[in-house]
Design a protein around this motif. Structure first.
Motif, PDB file in Angstrom:
ATOM      1  N   TYR A   1      39.590  74.063  45.461  1.00  0.00           N
ATOM      2  CA  TYR A   1      40.880  73.383  45.486  1.00  0.00           C
ATOM      3  C   TYR A   1      41.983  74.252  44.889  1.00  0.00           C
ATOM      4  O   TYR A   1      43.111  74.286  45.387  1.00  0.00           O
ATOM      5  CB  TYR A   1      40.790  72.054  44.741  1.00  0.00           C
ATOM      6  CG  TYR A   1      42.048  71.224  44.822  1.00  0.00           C
ATOM      7  CD1 TYR A   1      42.628  70.923  46.056  1.00  0.00           C
ATOM      8  CD2 TYR A   1      42.662  70.730  43.680  1.00  0.00           C
ATOM      9  CE1 TYR A   1      43.776  70.150  46.138  1.00  0.00           C
ATOM     10  CE2 TYR A   1      43.808  69.960  43.753  1.00  0.00           C
ATOM     11  CZ  TYR A   1      44.364  69.672  44.989  1.00  0.00           C
ATOM     12  OH  TYR A   1      45.509  68.921  45.071  1.00  0.00           O
TER      13      TYR A   1
ATOM     14  N   LEU B   1      33.967  72.190  44.745  1.00  0.00           N
ATOM     15  CA  LEU B   1      35.283  71.710  45.166  1.00  0.00           C
ATOM     16  C   LEU B   1      36.369  72.052  44.144  1.00  0.00           C
ATOM     17  O   LEU B   1      37.519  72.320  44.523  1.00  0.00           O
ATOM     18  CB  LEU B   1      35.253  70.192  45.389  1.00  0.00           C
ATOM     19  CG  LEU B   1      34.421  69.676  46.563  1.00  0.00           C
ATOM     20  CD1 LEU B   1      34.640  68.179  46.734  1.00  0.00           C
ATOM     21  CD2 LEU B   1      34.755  70.412  47.850  1.00  0.00           C
TER      22      LEU B   1
ATOM     23  N   ALA C   1      37.408  68.515  52.608  1.00  0.00           N
ATOM     24  CA  ALA C   1      37.203  67.471  51.607  1.00  0.00           C
ATOM     25  C   ALA C   1      38.541  66.843  51.255  1.00  0.00           C
ATOM     26  O   ALA C   1      39.604  67.432  51.484  1.00  0.00           O
ATOM     27  CB  ALA C   1      36.544  68.045  50.354  1.00  0.00           C
TER      28      ALA C   1
ATOM     29  N   ARG D   1      36.227  61.440  45.548  1.00  0.00           N
ATOM     30  CA  ARG D   1      36.018  62.633  46.365  1.00  0.00           C
ATOM     31  C   ARG D   1      35.092  62.343  47.545  1.00  0.00           C
ATOM     32  O   ARG D   1      34.151  61.555  47.442  1.00  0.00           O
ATOM     33  CB  ARG D   1      35.421  63.749  45.498  1.00  0.00           C
ATOM     34  CG  ARG D   1      36.397  64.307  44.468  1.00  0.00           C
ATOM     35  CD  ARG D   1      35.696  64.986  43.314  1.00  0.00           C
ATOM     36  NE  ARG D   1      35.054  64.007  42.445  1.00  0.00           N
ATOM     37  CZ  ARG D   1      34.582  64.266  41.229  1.00  0.00           C
ATOM     38  NH1 ARG D   1      34.672  65.501  40.749  1.00  0.00           N
ATOM     39  NH2 ARG D   1      34.014  63.322  40.501  1.00  0.00           N
TER      40      ARG D   1
ATOM     41  N   LEU E   1      35.922  74.716  54.184  1.00  0.00           N
ATOM     42  CA  LEU E   1      35.138  75.097  53.008  1.00  0.00           C
ATOM     43  C   LEU E   1      33.955  75.996  53.362  1.00  0.00           C
ATOM     44  O   LEU E   1      33.094  76.249  52.524  1.00  0.00           O
ATOM     45  CB  LEU E   1      34.634  73.837  52.303  1.00  0.00           C
ATOM     46  CG  LEU E   1      35.740  72.977  51.681  1.00  0.00           C
ATOM     47  CD1 LEU E   1      35.194  71.613  51.270  1.00  0.00           C
ATOM     48  CD2 LEU E   1      36.362  73.677  50.474  1.00  0.00           C
TER      49      LEU E   1
END
Length: 267
Positions: free
Chosen positions: A47, A43, A105, A203, A70
């Protein structure tokens, strides 16, 4: 509340009753912690890529802390989907085969107000007892009152009316769950992310699964490549949407059944 169960002890009868009564269900100890750490690391890199695009396109303020789509060949996503968490429950809820609608996410950050903190449901059209979509959250950090545990208004999946803000926050329960838990919920359920008042990230993976004829948020087979689909297991081909594609010309349309873009048993 009676909507919290061990992942190893789950069964469809309990799932049915809980989803009908509450609209959401918690399965604890579903994801092993080493795999959670792999996901968290992935992640961080994902990001950075998405944040640059969000800011460049002028939507940075609303999208801070959010990561969409993702799916890629070189991250955790294919391994995650291949494990088929809660497959029986998803198939049961959607009455047959299903595909991935989206996999993203949220990184809940202190003093940030992304759109997911608004009261919302994840399907725009109220579908009542006809179930088109189910949501899954994979908890990557413990959800607490302080770090923004999600609000769920139990039973609201049965109503088309958006709840008043005061009633929602007075009546909604908080998903106080440990990392490694999976939360499944009816896409008609009204919910909202909480505000993070800590200095730590909170998260969570967020995804939606639908009946195969429902349009994906992104064309994952085209993103990954049609030829790449030949390397995947039959289960992954199904989940990623390779069995429910649309032909783009007459040659693709006029094919024997086994070669058709939209396969049988897709609803």
């Amino acid at each position: 509340m009676d909507n919290r169960y061990s992942y190893l002890e789950k069964n469809l009868a309990t799932f049915d009753q809980t989803m009908n009564d509450y609209g959401w269900i918690i399965y604890e100890n579903a994801i092993d912690h080493p795999f959670i750490e792999v996901i968290k690391k992935s992640l961080q890199e994902a990001y950075v890529v998405r944040r640059e695009i969000q800011i460049a396109n002028g939507i940075g303020a609303a999208m801070n802390g959010t990561l969409h789509h993702l799916i890629s060949r070189n991250c955790f996503s294919l391994e995650f989907l291949s494990r088929k968490y809660c497959e029986n429950e998803i198939k049961h809820f959607l009455k047959g085969n299903y595909i991935l609608n989206s996999l993203g996410a949220v990184i809940n950050l202190k003093d940030e107000m992304p759109y997911v903190q608004n009261i919302h449901r994840d399907i725009r059209s109220f579908t009542g007892n006809f179930k088109l979509m189910i949501q899954m959250m994979v908890v990557l950090d413990d959800f607490t009152m302080e770090n923004g545990a999600t609000y769920f208004l139990s039973g609201s999946h049965k109503s088309d009316l958006k709840p008043e803000q005061q009633y929602f926050y007075e009546s909604a329960e908080r998903a106080l769950v440990k990392k490694g838990s999976v939360v499944l919920f009816d896409s008609n359920l009204w919910h909202a992310a909480g505000k993070n008042n800590t200095n730590e990230q909170r998260r969570v993976l967020t995804m939606a699964f639908t009946r195969p004829f429902f349009k994906q948020q992104m064309d994952y087979p085209r993103l990954l490549g049609y030829d790449f689909g030949n390397e995947l297991s039959e289960d992954l081909r199904q989940i990623l949407g390779y069995n429910s594609r649309l032909p783009e010309n007459l040659n693709e349309y006029y094919q024997p059944i086994q070669k058709r873009m939209y396969q049988p048993n897709q609803g």
